[in-house]
Design an enzyme around this catalytic site. Structure first.
Site, PDB file in Angstrom:
ATOM      1  N   LYS A 189     -19.092 -92.746 -31.817  1.00 48.80           N
ATOM      2  CA  LYS A 189     -19.918 -93.959 -31.909  1.00 48.80           C
ATOM      3  C   LYS A 189     -20.915 -93.799 -33.062  1.00 48.80           C
ATOM      4  O   LYS A 189     -20.590 -93.161 -34.050  1.00 48.80           O
ATOM      5  CB  LYS A 189     -20.595 -94.238 -30.557  1.00 48.80           C
TER       6      LYS A 189
ATOM      7  N   HIS B 264     -13.118-102.026 -28.890  1.00 48.88           N
ATOM      8  CA  HIS B 264     -13.978-101.337 -27.922  1.00 48.88           C
ATOM      9  C   HIS B 264     -14.924-102.349 -27.264  1.00 48.88           C
ATOM     10  O   HIS B 264     -15.387-103.282 -27.918  1.00 48.88           O
ATOM     11  CB  HIS B 264     -14.772-100.241 -28.643  1.00 48.88           C
TER      12      HIS B 264
ATOM     13  N   GLU C 195     -10.700 -98.680 -20.415  1.00 48.86           N
ATOM     14  CA  GLU C 195     -12.105 -98.288 -20.356  1.00 48.86           C
ATOM     15  C   GLU C 195     -12.912 -99.361 -19.637  1.00 48.86           C
ATOM     16  O   GLU C 195     -13.421-100.295 -20.282  1.00 48.86           O
ATOM     17  CB  GLU C 195     -12.682 -98.123 -21.764  1.00 48.86           C
TER      18      GLU C 195
ATOM     19  N   GLY D  29     -16.520 -90.313 -25.221  1.00 50.07           N
ATOM     20  CA  GLY D  29     -17.689 -90.661 -26.017  1.00 50.07           C
ATOM     21  C   GLY D  29     -18.743 -89.563 -25.952  1.00 50.07           C
ATOM     22  O   GLY D  29     -18.640 -88.536 -26.635  1.00 50.07           O
TER      23      GLY D  29
HETATM   24  P1  PGA Z   1     -18.386 -92.338 -22.777  1.00 45.59           P
HETATM   25  O1  PGA Z   1     -17.748 -93.345 -23.826  1.00 45.59           O
HETATM   26  O2  PGA Z   1     -17.452 -91.162 -22.657  1.00 45.59           O
HETATM   27  O3  PGA Z   1     -19.727 -91.945 -23.358  1.00 45.59           O
HETATM   28  O4  PGA Z   1     -18.520 -93.068 -21.492  1.00 45.59           O
HETATM   29  C1  PGA Z   1     -16.369 -93.560 -23.876  1.00 45.59           C
HETATM   30  C2  PGA Z   1     -16.084 -94.698 -24.810  1.00 45.59           C
HETATM   31  O5  PGA Z   1     -16.883 -95.652 -24.835  1.00 45.59           O
HETATM   32  O6  PGA Z   1     -15.089 -94.669 -25.551  1.00 45.59           O
END
Ligand code: PGA
Length: 230
Positions: free
Chosen positions: A15, A100, A149, A212
């Site tokens: 990110k 996303h 997700e 993430g």
């Molecule tokens: P996260 O994010 O592992 O911090 O929950 C995953 C993503 O948004 O791809």
């Protein structure tokens, strides 16, 4: 597993995190400790500004690490200020995360734009990885790799982590495969950690994880990669 080891994708989605020097530090810690395995693809998706340096570090080190993008433009090269076009990215990345939920929530991205991005990616030899938020999210034509997700599970890592259950993720993966074909590969993402990664990876219809927060720390990410080794 019947029919041999399944293919697994372990994908780090950084990110909006890591400066170029932090990105290179991560690569220098993770790269040398990755084992080369035919059925496992380990991918890192840095911010655009770090892509080229990360790619160079991976090539120089000869690490079994693939470089990916977090997004790309729905348009070809041209007058689109601020966008990264697929023909510009293609020499650097092999895959791009698309659609996303953070892009849909914060930047007004629509499923129609995601379809255009998938086409741009495919036309330029970049593998599109489309995020789906629930069973109703459409999978654009030509996309053979998705990540389920559920938004409630994203970025909750820590003591109050709210990852979906592996059983539910498996059920959703089956729904998508029934709708779009058995050759569709389905990953799970949302608060994946070193503790829970294996519970997702061991589901029959789950072909990897999109990570993430837990991917930012080299040691934690390496543990997640290790949990994909049988
Ligand atoms: P996260 O994010 O592992 O911090 O929950 C995953 C993503 O948004 O791809």
């Amino acid at each position: 597993m019947a029919g041999g080891e399944k293919n697994l994708w372990i994908i780090a989605n950084w990110k909006s995190n890591k400066t170029i020097s932090e990105a290179l530090e991560w690569v220098s810690q993770v790269g040398p400790r990755l084992e080369r395995k035919d059925n496992i693809k380990v991918i890192v998706c840095p911010e655009v500004v770090a892509l080229e340096e990360v790619k160079k570090a991976v090539m120089t080190g000869g690490f079994p690490l693939i470089v990916g993008a977090q997004d790309l433009s729905p348009f070809d090269q041209g007058a689109y200020t601020g966008e990264e076009a697929a023909p510009t990215l293609k020499g650097i990345v092999q895959l791009s995360i698309l659609g996303h939920s953070e892009r849909k929530q914060n930047f007004g991205e629509t499923d129609q734009m995601v379809s255009l991005k998938v086409k741009e990616a495919k036309d330029n030899g970049i593998v599109p990885l489309v995020c789906v938020q629930n069973e109703q999210t459409p999978v654009p034509d030509g996309c053979k790799l998705i990540a389920y997700e559920p938004p409630f599970s994203i970025s909750t890592s820590g003591p109050d982590a709210q990852a979906d259950t592996p059983e539910d993720a498996e059920k959703v993966a089956r729904v998508f495969k029934e709708k779009y074909g058995e050759d569709l590969e389905v990953l799970y993402g949302g608060s994946v950690t070193a503790q829970n990664a294996k519970t997702f990876l061991s589901q029959e219809n789950i072909s990897g994880v999109l990570v993430g927060g837990a991917s930012l720390d080299p040691e934690e990410f390496l543990k997640i990669v290790e949990s994909s080794y049988v």
